[in-house]
Motif scaffolding. Structure first.
Motif, PDB file in Angstrom:
ATOM      1  N   SER A 203      37.389  63.904 -40.252  1.00  0.00           N
ATOM      2  CA  SER A 203      38.575  63.917 -41.128  1.00  0.00           C
ATOM      3  C   SER A 203      39.287  62.579 -41.229  1.00  0.00           C
ATOM      4  O   SER A 203      40.048  62.369 -42.158  1.00  0.00           O
ATOM      5  CB  SER A 203      39.579  64.949 -40.629  1.00  0.00           C
ATOM      6  N   PRO A 207      42.697  60.040 -44.883  1.00  0.00           N
ATOM      7  CA  PRO A 207      43.997  59.347 -45.012  1.00  0.00           C
ATOM      8  C   PRO A 207      43.831  57.823 -45.007  1.00  0.00           C
ATOM      9  O   PRO A 207      44.615  57.119 -45.642  1.00  0.00           O
ATOM     10  CB  PRO A 207      44.779  59.808 -43.771  1.00  0.00           C
ATOM     11  N   THR A 256      40.796  72.422 -39.798  1.00  0.00           N
ATOM     12  CA  THR A 256      41.113  71.250 -40.645  1.00  0.00           C
ATOM     13  C   THR A 256      42.349  71.528 -41.489  1.00  0.00           C
ATOM     14  O   THR A 256      43.252  70.696 -41.593  1.00  0.00           O
ATOM     15  CB  THR A 256      39.923  70.931 -41.580  1.00  0.00           C
ATOM     16  N   ALA A 260      45.748  69.419 -40.838  1.00  0.00           N
ATOM     17  CA  ALA A 260      46.276  68.574 -41.916  1.00  0.00           C
ATOM     18  C   ALA A 260      47.698  69.001 -42.286  1.00  0.00           C
ATOM     19  O   ALA A 260      48.559  68.153 -42.550  1.00  0.00           O
ATOM     20  CB  ALA A 260      45.368  68.665 -43.134  1.00  0.00           C
ATOM     21  N   SER A 263      50.014  67.658 -39.493  1.00  0.00           N
ATOM     22  CA  SER A 263      50.131  66.192 -39.524  1.00  0.00           C
ATOM     23  C   SER A 263      50.982  65.722 -40.698  1.00  0.00           C
ATOM     24  O   SER A 263      51.708  64.736 -40.585  1.00  0.00           O
ATOM     25  CB  SER A 263      48.743  65.557 -39.609  1.00  0.00           C
ATOM     26  N   ALA A 264      50.884  66.430 -41.838  1.00  0.00           N
ATOM     27  CA  ALA A 264      51.673  66.034 -43.021  1.00  0.00           C
ATOM     28  C   ALA A 264      53.169  66.150 -42.759  1.00  0.00           C
ATOM     29  O   ALA A 264      53.967  65.415 -43.347  1.00  0.00           O
ATOM     30  CB  ALA A 264      51.282  66.901 -44.216  1.00  0.00           C
ATOM     31  N   LEU A 276      46.885  64.116 -46.856  1.00  0.00           N
ATOM     32  CA  LEU A 276      46.729  65.202 -45.865  1.00  0.00           C
ATOM     33  C   LEU A 276      46.819  66.560 -46.550  1.00  0.00           C
ATOM     34  O   LEU A 276      46.179  67.524 -46.119  1.00  0.00           O
ATOM     35  CB  LEU A 276      47.791  65.063 -44.771  1.00  0.00           C
ATOM     36  N   SER A 277      47.600  66.623 -47.628  1.00  0.00           N
ATOM     37  CA  SER A 277      47.650  67.859 -48.412  1.00  0.00           C
ATOM     38  C   SER A 277      46.283  68.143 -49.048  1.00  0.00           C
ATOM     39  O   SER A 277      45.816  69.281 -49.078  1.00  0.00           O
ATOM     40  CB  SER A 277      48.738  67.705 -49.473  1.00  0.00           C
ATOM     41  N   LEU A 279      43.439  67.196 -47.790  1.00  0.00           N
ATOM     42  CA  LEU A 279      42.581  67.613 -46.668  1.00  0.00           C
ATOM     43  C   LEU A 279      42.782  69.099 -46.366  1.00  0.00           C
ATOM     44  O   LEU A 279      41.826  69.835 -46.112  1.00  0.00           O
ATOM     45  CB  LEU A 279      42.923  66.761 -45.436  1.00  0.00           C
ATOM     46  N   SER A 280      44.036  69.536 -46.421  1.00  0.00           N
ATOM     47  CA  SER A 280      44.345  70.947 -46.177  1.00  0.00           C
ATOM     48  C   SER A 280      43.685  71.836 -47.227  1.00  0.00           C
ATOM     49  O   SER A 280      43.087  72.876 -46.907  1.00  0.00           O
ATOM     50  CB  SER A 280      45.866  71.123 -46.190  1.00  0.00           C
ATOM     51  N   SER A 387      48.698  78.024 -42.400  1.00  0.00           N
ATOM     52  CA  SER A 387      48.428  76.825 -43.203  1.00  0.00           C
ATOM     53  C   SER A 387      49.127  76.912 -44.551  1.00  0.00           C
ATOM     54  O   SER A 387      49.615  75.905 -45.075  1.00  0.00           O
ATOM     55  CB  SER A 387      46.922  76.659 -43.410  1.00  0.00           C
ATOM     56  N   MET A 499      46.750  63.171 -36.141  1.00  0.00           N
ATOM     57  CA  MET A 499      45.670  64.117 -36.493  1.00  0.00           C
ATOM     58  C   MET A 499      44.850  64.507 -35.257  1.00  0.00           C
ATOM     59  O   MET A 499      43.624  64.475 -35.273  1.00  0.00           O
ATOM     60  CB  MET A 499      44.747  63.498 -37.552  1.00  0.00           C
TER      61      MET A 499
END
Length: 578
Positions: A203, A207, A256, A260, A263-264, A276-277, A279-280, A387, A499
């Protein structure tokens, strides 16, 4: 003038192509058509090298979205990259990127898929290091090396598919399904897709790729590079049935999505929050794919592409106005100054959260209801809904920092909303962010999903979203002291903000030690033992012999005398023996 013309020509050409693809797709769906084109490049004995193209409703629809977003991004770049001296080079790189993605989309052949796959990796490296500094170079190397892992797995699939006699995988999917080798090929395809779509443990590059210019980020993180892995799994979905690997993929993609989202909430860089959004949402697509619902994954992929491209474009306008400041703590109250951009940003944010009846709602709500209906364990169920809540959490936090909180700029900037080139390109995507969900739900699903759930389970999405939004509002205003104390404690924030230490692991743990290992192998094997016992060793032996013969052949009286004496002694010794 030349720069403007190449931008406009590219925009016009790509926009027309996207319209053509849209109408072709409607024709293909209504008539249930699939066109398979094959061009034989060379035939030698029993070996034939062919270039094949598969045109069906799925490839045409995806191409339409890619071409529409890329045309709008190029039009947007005309204003955003206005001060760039080499704008032509930038546009050509973007066009190469789009071409690689289209090659990947229309390929039913694993060889041509590798060409598009590798093209994406190479051009993305060129775009990430576009602004030349150490941070960009590091991000580019991390992106390129992470994607190379996927390329290696695709190469292994190519070599494995020699067992079937051809690389046109579309002909073998039904046959492979009952084959033991299916396990190997599908496992390799899954790992390759995980690297391109940045699932755990790959991952950290996503970012980092934010070092690229913002128009590139809008293109990369909506419909091209990161969606390539998801699209490949959609094409290979017949192989993904009842595998242990799929259960592992479900767990990793769920983690993941969760990682994400957390972390965001710790990130203060505007572009990284949106990355990161992405990635989510990729985790959401991969997890629903691993549950055996490729049509839902494809639906969410397309709706997500629209509002995520719009979100990046709005972020680009804000960063542009702020003289390249990306820290959201130094912004605030911008809705008073750039209302149209703020409108676009808020609508794309709400679409991301799945607010009825925007684009994200149709796909996200359907996915979550199918998750509620599925035979899943409680852990995965909780991860999905947590999530979803976290998506609302970081979105509202970002809106509060940007739009609602006090004006917090360090200097006085000329904030204005009159860059009509950027605004016109954003309004196209704004229209699509509102309408594409409803439109696609009619196009993609021939038979609608019928979902019967208890009232509270049906409303679970609304409950979780409301709770996430309230938490985002309270935390951004520091109203819940205990939560902030827990969230901002040093150990907790350093673990979650980084992350789960994944950049450190992938940069220093994997890349550094693997590169160190290859350096040691190079020094000890290639430039060490193999040199000693091959080229260098032979050279040393021949050199020593030639030195000896050269010394012997010198017209030196001592050498001849010594030789004469030696021969005489041997002769006398032989006489005595006789």
């Amino acid at each position: 003038m030349k720069n403007i013309s190449i931008c406009f020509i590219s925009f016009f050409f790509l926009f027309l192509l996207s319209l053509l693809n849209f109408f072709s797709m409607l024709y293909f769906i209504m008539n249930n058509l699939v066109i398979f084109l094959e061009w034989e490049i060379i035939s030698l004995n029993s070996v034939s090298v062919v270039m094949s193209i598969l045109l069906d409703w799925m490839s045409l629809l995806f191409m339409m979205f890619v071409l529409l977003i890329s045309s709008v991004v190029i039009y947007y770049s005309k204003s955003y990259m206005d001060s760039e001296k080499n704008l032509n080079r930038f546009i050509i790189l973007v066009l190469l990127f789009v071409f690689s993605m289209i090659l990947l989309i229309i390929s039913p052949n694993i060889i041509s898929i590798l060409l598009g796959w590798d093209g994406l990796g190479l051009v993305s490296y060129c775009l990430v290091i576009y602004y030349q500094n150490f941070k960009s170079y590091n991000a580019g190397m991390l992106t390129a090396l992470s994607n190379r892992i996927g390329d290696v797995f695709i190469l292994m699939v190519i070599s494995w598919m020699l067992n079937y006699g051809s690389w046109n995988y579309v002909f073998y999917l039904m046959f492979m399904k009952n084959d033991l080798e299916m396990m190997v090929i599908s496992s390799l395809i899954i790992i390759a897709s995980m690297t391109k779509s940045a699932q755990i443990p790959f991952s950290s590059w996503l970012p980092a790729a934010m070092a690229a210019p913002t128009p590139v980020s809008a293109l990369v993180h909506s419909s091209t590079l990161v969606t390539a892995g998801v699209y490949l799994l959609i094409r290979f979905n017949l192989l993904l049935i009842d595998m242990l690997f799929l259960k592992i993929l479900l767990l990793l993609s769920g983690l993941t999505m969760f990682m994400a989202g957390i972390s965001a909430n710790y990130e203060f860089d505007l572009k990284k929050i949106i990355a990161l959004s992405t990635l989510s949402q990729l985790g959401l697509m991969m997890s629903i794919l691993s549950m055996g619902m490729p049509d839902l994954a494809f639906f969410h992929l397309l709706t997500h592409a629209m509002f995520k491209a719009l979100l990046f474009m709005c972020a680009g306008v804000i960063i542009h106005m702020m003289n390249d400041i990306q820290d959201i703590r130094l912004m605030g109250g911008i809705s008073n100054y750039i209302p149209l951009t703020s409108l676009c940003m808020n609508i794309s944010n709400l679409a991301l959260c799945g607010i009825p009846f925007l684009a994200g709602f149709y796909s996200k709500d359907l996915i979550l209801e199918m998750v509620s209906l599925s035979n899943l364990n409680l852990l995965i169920y909780y991860v999905y809904y947590l999530s979803t809540g976290l998506t609302m959490f970081y979105t509202f936090r970002m809106i509060m920092y940007l739009m609602v909180n006090d004006f917090n700029l360090m200097n006085i900037y000329n904030l204005y909303d009159e860059d009509y080139t950027m605004l016109k390109s954003m309004l196209v995507l704004l229209f699509m962010s509102i309408t594409s969900g409803s439109m696609l739900s009619w196009i993609i699903f021939m038979n609608p999903y019928m979902i019967y759930l208890p009232f509270n389970m049906k409303m679970m999405v609304i409950y979780v979203s409301l709770l996430g939004g309230i938490m985002g509002y309270l935390v951004s205003n520091m109203m819940i002291y205990s939560v902030n104390k827990f969230m901002l404690s040093y150990k907790m924030s350093s673990f979650l903000c980084l992350m789960w230490f994944m950049p450190n692991l992938s940069t220093y743990g994997l890349s550094y030690y693997f590169l160190k290992l290859s350096q040691n192998l190079l020094k000890n094997i290639d430039m060490g033992w193999s040199e000693l016992y091959s080229g260098q060793g032979m050279y040393e032996i021949l050199k020593n012999y030639s030195v000896f013969y050269n010394f012997y052949q010198m017209n030196n009286f001592k050498i001849y005398l010594f030789s004469f004496v030696m021969w005489m002694m041997i002769f006398l010794f032989m006489l005595l023996l006789i």
